[in-house]
Design a protein around this motif. Structure first.
Motif, PDB file in Angstrom:
ATOM      1  N   LYS A  18       0.813  -1.219   0.000  1.00  0.00           N
ATOM      2  CA  LYS A  18       0.000   0.000   0.000  1.00  0.00           C
ATOM      3  C   LYS A  18       0.845   1.267   0.000  1.00  0.00           C
ATOM      4  O   LYS A  18       0.520   2.244  -0.668  1.00  0.00           O
ATOM      5  N   ARG A  19       1.951   1.254   0.744  1.00  0.00           N
ATOM      6  CA  ARG A  19       2.757   2.467   0.861  1.00  0.00           C
ATOM      7  C   ARG A  19       3.436   2.847  -0.450  1.00  0.00           C
ATOM      8  O   ARG A  19       3.880   3.978  -0.623  1.00  0.00           O
ATOM      9  N   ASP A  20       3.552   1.890  -1.392  1.00  0.00           N
ATOM     10  CA  ASP A  20       4.168   2.184  -2.687  1.00  0.00           C
ATOM     11  C   ASP A  20       3.158   2.701  -3.708  1.00  0.00           C
ATOM     12  O   ASP A  20       3.539   3.100  -4.805  1.00  0.00           O
ATOM     13  N   ALA A  21       1.871   2.677  -3.381  1.00  0.00           N
ATOM     14  CA  ALA A  21       0.828   2.978  -4.357  1.00  0.00           C
ATOM     15  C   ALA A  21       0.601   4.478  -4.507  1.00  0.00           C
ATOM     16  O   ALA A  21       0.800   5.257  -3.571  1.00  0.00           O
ATOM     17  N   ASN A  22       0.172   4.877  -5.719  1.00  0.00           N
ATOM     18  CA  ASN A  22      -0.303   6.252  -5.901  1.00  0.00           C
ATOM     19  C   ASN A  22      -1.823   6.295  -6.038  1.00  0.00           C
ATOM     20  O   ASN A  22      -2.409   7.367  -6.177  1.00  0.00           O
ATOM     21  N   LEU A  23      -2.451   5.116  -6.010  1.00  0.00           N
ATOM     22  CA  LEU A  23      -3.914   5.030  -6.017  1.00  0.00           C
ATOM     23  C   LEU A  23      -4.326   3.909  -5.079  1.00  0.00           C
ATOM     24  O   LEU A  23      -3.959   2.749  -5.288  1.00  0.00           O
ATOM     25  N   VAL A  24      -5.043   4.245  -4.028  1.00  0.00           N
ATOM     26  CA  VAL A  24      -5.490   3.258  -3.043  1.00  0.00           C
ATOM     27  C   VAL A  24      -7.013   3.230  -3.038  1.00  0.00           C
ATOM     28  O   VAL A  24      -7.666   4.257  -2.828  1.00  0.00           O
ATOM     29  N   ALA A  25      -7.579   2.061  -3.294  1.00  0.00           N
ATOM     30  CA  ALA A  25      -9.038   1.890  -3.293  1.00  0.00           C
ATOM     31  C   ALA A  25      -9.428   1.092  -2.054  1.00  0.00           C
ATOM     32  O   ALA A  25      -8.911  -0.007  -1.832  1.00  0.00           O
ATOM     33  N   ALA A  26     -10.320   1.641  -1.243  1.00  0.00           N
ATOM     34  CA  ALA A  26     -10.662   0.981   0.017  1.00  0.00           C
ATOM     35  C   ALA A  26     -11.967   1.542   0.558  1.00  0.00           C
ATOM     36  O   ALA A  26     -12.436   2.603   0.127  1.00  0.00           O
ATOM     37  N   THR A  27     -12.549   0.830   1.523  1.00  0.00           N
ATOM     38  CA  THR A  27     -13.720   1.340   2.212  1.00  0.00           C
ATOM     39  C   THR A  27     -13.287   2.470   3.144  1.00  0.00           C
ATOM     40  O   THR A  27     -12.095   2.749   3.308  1.00  0.00           O
ATOM     41  N   SER A  28     -14.242   3.099   3.790  1.00  0.00           N
ATOM     42  CA  SER A  28     -13.945   4.272   4.614  1.00  0.00           C
ATOM     43  C   SER A  28     -12.995   3.961   5.763  1.00  0.00           C
ATOM     44  O   SER A  28     -12.310   4.858   6.274  1.00  0.00           O
ATOM     45  N   TRP A  29     -12.912   2.687   6.175  1.00  0.00           N
ATOM     46  CA  TRP A  29     -12.014   2.313   7.267  1.00  0.00           C
ATOM     47  C   TRP A  29     -10.578   2.767   7.007  1.00  0.00           C
ATOM     48  O   TRP A  29      -9.852   3.120   7.934  1.00  0.00           O
ATOM     49  N   GLU A  30     -10.157   2.736   5.760  1.00  0.00           N
ATOM     50  CA  GLU A  30      -8.785   3.096   5.408  1.00  0.00           C
ATOM     51  C   GLU A  30      -8.489   4.562   5.674  1.00  0.00           C
ATOM     52  O   GLU A  30      -7.330   4.939   5.889  1.00  0.00           O
ATOM     53  N   PHE A  31      -9.521   5.405   5.681  1.00  0.00           N
ATOM     54  CA  PHE A  31      -9.288   6.849   5.645  1.00  0.00           C
ATOM     55  C   PHE A  31      -9.682   7.584   6.923  1.00  0.00           C
ATOM     56  O   PHE A  31      -9.638   8.810   6.954  1.00  0.00           O
ATOM     57  N   VAL A  32     -10.047   6.869   7.978  1.00  0.00           N
ATOM     58  CA  VAL A  32     -10.525   7.552   9.187  1.00  0.00           C
ATOM     59  C   VAL A  32      -9.444   7.738  10.245  1.00  0.00           C
ATOM     60  O   VAL A  32      -9.687   8.378  11.264  1.00  0.00           O
ATOM     61  N   ASN A  33      -8.270   7.182  10.010  1.00  0.00           N
ATOM     62  CA  ASN A  33      -7.175   7.378  10.955  1.00  0.00           C
ATOM     63  C   ASN A  33      -6.494   8.722  10.707  1.00  0.00           C
ATOM     64  O   ASN A  33      -6.197   9.084   9.570  1.00  0.00           O
ATOM     65  N   MET A  34      -6.219   9.424  11.777  1.00  0.00           N
ATOM     66  CA  MET A  34      -5.604  10.745  11.682  1.00  0.00           C
ATOM     67  C   MET A  34      -4.171  10.621  11.152  1.00  0.00           C
ATOM     68  O   MET A  34      -3.388   9.804  11.624  1.00  0.00           O
ATOM     69  N   ARG A  35      -3.840  11.425  10.135  1.00  0.00           N
ATOM     70  CA  ARG A  35      -2.513  11.398   9.527  1.00  0.00           C
ATOM     71  C   ARG A  35      -1.888  12.784   9.569  1.00  0.00           C
ATOM     72  O   ARG A  35      -2.592  13.792   9.531  1.00  0.00           O
ATOM     73  N   GLU A  36      -0.556  12.795   9.572  1.00  0.00           N
ATOM     74  CA  GLU A  36       0.164  14.053   9.406  1.00  0.00           C
ATOM     75  C   GLU A  36      -0.030  14.542   7.980  1.00  0.00           C
ATOM     76  O   GLU A  36      -0.289  13.752   7.066  1.00  0.00           O
ATOM     77  N   ASP A  37       0.114  15.843   7.755  1.00  0.00           N
ATOM     78  CA  ASP A  37      -0.155  16.421   6.434  1.00  0.00           C
ATOM     79  C   ASP A  37       0.628  15.740   5.323  1.00  0.00           C
ATOM     80  O   ASP A  37       0.101  15.485   4.237  1.00  0.00           O
TER      81      ASP A  37
END
Length: 650
Positions: free
Chosen positions: A345-364
């Motif tokens: 996943k960390r090598d990808a420039n396009l990640v397709a996933a359910t909302s679970w993938e995107f709800v964790n707080m990330r640095e800018d």
């Protein structure tokens, strides 16, 4: 009170609703299962009533445990892949308020109490397959655990679907953002009710950590503050607007046949292929895996068509819910053509996933540059705010005039709305300074488009020239109706309407039709085949009745409920409404059968011909309020306005 004060009050009420959203949804879902299992119904497509274990069978190098079920159950194939729960034989109803206070989903939290929950879902059991012709279903588990778990089903008379509401991390993300928003507007700690909700939720949520997420993207969505220069549906112009986003969003409304998914796929291609040395990272999400996979496959197709596969590093987690083509394209290491795939996943420039993938707080620096939310008319505002934790900008693709977001509970202050429904407001189409309306349909003949446009899109939707090239020979194109003339009262299935469907199909199969050829940009004569028909109905019971009526002669024709066909199209669509009158609409389903969104989706699947079958008494049902009257009017116009539709001759 000033207009500014009113807006702030409405926003604060919205935040209260969002904080309560998750709890209400989970509670309602749980109690609905309790009630289903208390009185299981053979007609429920998500419940298996009366079953018994019959044998072990070798399946896919595993042991399958085969169960036989009562033939009175309807076709329950929708349960395949679903986890199930069952009534707890040890449950004792609470006798005092204190019993309620000690109760939780898994039983008592008090070591001194022995209370049991009313339903059980552990050990986890998932339906592997269902063969309705043989009345059997299969559960696959390793032998040791399954032999033990069979004991849990002794004396159990019913199973029903249970998917745990995926909410803890979502709730935590929403809380962090609301904490920061209150601080940002100078109200941190000042609204007693809001802060009490946050504090109570944080105590119960291990993911909250009393943190705040100063998220400008989420703030802009809450305040609906994104404004753009008026833009048409041209991809290049849309991409220009997207590149100007800074911690903001762009809403794109795509009515039926306007190429919403096509637009989304080309946006991704343009952004990644023209990033000018900037390593962009894009996310794709939606309410369902099927919608995610659909957009992902379209993106891959565009990169392949443009011969730019080397620029795409796409990732989607391997899983049983993926479309087989997605697994083939992204996960088959032996497929030589796809050296562009991203095994990590960390090598990808396009990640397709359910909302679970995107709800964790990330640095800018770790956030996705753009998160594309497809079918945003069905994606909750709650999930949208939660997903802001991982994104710098959001692109919404969808249409709240088609199938709406499904919520279990009733929500106040706008918290139950979908993302696009909230952003568009009370209007049918988005304001030109707030987003983009794709206003040209490439599906609907002008006769059908005129109805859809006037009834659901404020006359803003237009039919592209090619649509008129598609035609069934003669004058049988456009929108038609049939009075079913029920002999007996029908609730959710009508044999008269099933017979009418078969009669119409019989008269049309083999007729000449002119289809449109994309390569030659002209007509291609052929004959109507079974694959050219879609039969739609509100009820599963009517779906089964129609399938039975067509089975002998037309077994290949697709028959389904309205929900099955969003995004699909066919030259001929027949919509069977089944219920005799408004008085017989099943309890709680009035909004379901008369809801304009569902009529819009049903009729707008048709390229050439749409026929609505309904009993006249249903069309002339009496409304109980103004909103219901407005909803019913869309159906009445088909049967009453000769400029819109004609009676189909049987």
């Amino acid at each position: 009170m000033t207009e500014v004060d009113n807006e702030l009050s409405e926003r604060l009420l919205l935040l209260i609703g969002l904080l309560e959203f998750n709890r209400k949804e989970e509670s309602f879902q749980y109690m609905e299962r309790v009630l289903k299992l208390a009185e299981p119904d053979f007609r429920d497509v998500y419940t298996i009533k009366n079953f018994k274990f019959v044998e072990k069978r070798n399946l896919e190098d595993k042991i399958g445990y085969v169960f036989q079920y009562d033939s009175r159950n309807v076709d329950m194939t929708r349960l395949v892949g679903k986890a199930v729960c069952w009534k707890n034989p040890d449950y004792e109803p609470p006798t005092s308020e204190s019993d309620f206070n000690t109760y939780s989903d898994e039983g008592s939290n008090d070591a001194n109490e022995q209370s049991e929950p009313p339903i059980k879902r552990k050990p986890s059991l998932t339906i592997h397959s269902i063969n309705h012709a043989k009345q059997e279903f299969v559960i696959i588990k390793d032998a040791q655990s399954m032999e033990i778990e069979l004991n849990y089903l002794i004396g159990v008379d019913a199973l029903t679907e249970f998917t745990k509401f995926p909410s803890d991390k979502h709730q935590a993300s929403v809380e962090r953002i609301i904490n920061a928003y209150l601080d940002n507007i100078g109200l941190a700690g000042q609204d007693d009710y809001l802060n009490a909700l946050i504090e109570n939720s944080e105590e119960a949520n291990e993911h909250s950590h009393n943190a705040a997420d100063h998220n400008e993207l989420a703030f802009s969505i809450i305040e609906k503050s994104s404004h753009i220069q008026e833009t048409d549906g041209d991809i290049e112009e849309i991409v220009k607007r997207i590149r100007k986003l800074k911690n903001s969003y762009l809403a794109i409304q795509g009515p039926p046949g306007t190429g919403k998914t096509y637009t989304g796929a080309h946006i991704v291609h343009r952004l990644l292929s023209e990033s000018l040395g900037n390593a962009l990272k894009i996310g794709i999400t939606a309410q369902s895996n099927s919608a995610i996979d659909n957009l992902l496959m379209k993106v891959i197709g565009v990169f392949e068509e443009k011969k730019d596969l080397s620029l795409l590093r796409a990732y989607k987690k391997k899983g049983g819910k993926n479309h087989p083509e997605v697994d083939r394209l992204l996960l088959d290491t032996d497929y030589d053509a796809l050296r562009w795939n991203a095994p990590r996943k960390r090598d990808a420039n396009l990640v397709a996933a359910t909302s679970w993938e995107f709800v964790n707080m990330r640095e800018d620096e770790e956030k996705f540059d753009y998160l594309i939310i497809d079918e945003a008319g069905q994606f909750s505002l709650f999930d949208t705010i939660a997903c802001c934790a991982s994104a710098k900008n959001i692109i919404f693709l969808g249409d709240p005039q088609q199938l709406p977001q499904v919520t279990q509970a009733s929500h106040h202050f706008g918290a139950g709305k979908s993302a696009l429904e909230y952003l568009i407001g009370e209007k049918s189409v988005i304001d030109s300074d707030k987003g983009i309306l794709l206003e040209t349909t490439y599906r609907l003949r002008p006769e059908i488009c005129d109805y859809i446009s006037s009834q659901f899109y404020e006359d803003e939707l237009n039919s592209e020239d090619r649509c008129a090239e598609r035609a069934i020979a003669g004058e049988r194109n456009g929108l038609f109706w049939v009075d079913a003339k029920h002999v007996e009262e029908c609730v959710n299935q009508s044999s008269e309407e099933a017979a009418i469907v078969k009669q119409i199909v019989s008269s049309l199969v083999g007729e000449k039709i002119y289809k449109y050829d994309e390569k030659t940009c002209g007509q291609v004569p052929t004959n109507l085949q079974e694959e050219d028909f879609v039969i739609v109905t509100p009820y599963n019971a009517q779906r089964l009745l129609i399938l039975g009526a067509l089975r002998d002669q037309f077994s290949e024709i697709k028959v389904g409920t309205v929900d099955d066909f969003q995004g699909r199209e066919a030259p001929v669509v027949i919509y069977s409404m089944a219920t005799t009158s408004g008085d017989l609409v099943p309890p709680g389903r009035g909004d379901f059968i008369f809801k304009p969104n569902r009529l819009n989706v049903a009729v707008s699947r048709a390229q050439c011909l749409a026929i609505v079958i309904a009993n006249r008494e249903l069309v002339e049902a009496h409304a109980t309020n103004i909103r219901e009257m407005e909803d019913m009017n869309h159906l009445c116009r088909i049967f009453e306005d000769e400029k819109i539709a004609q009676e189909w001759p049987l």
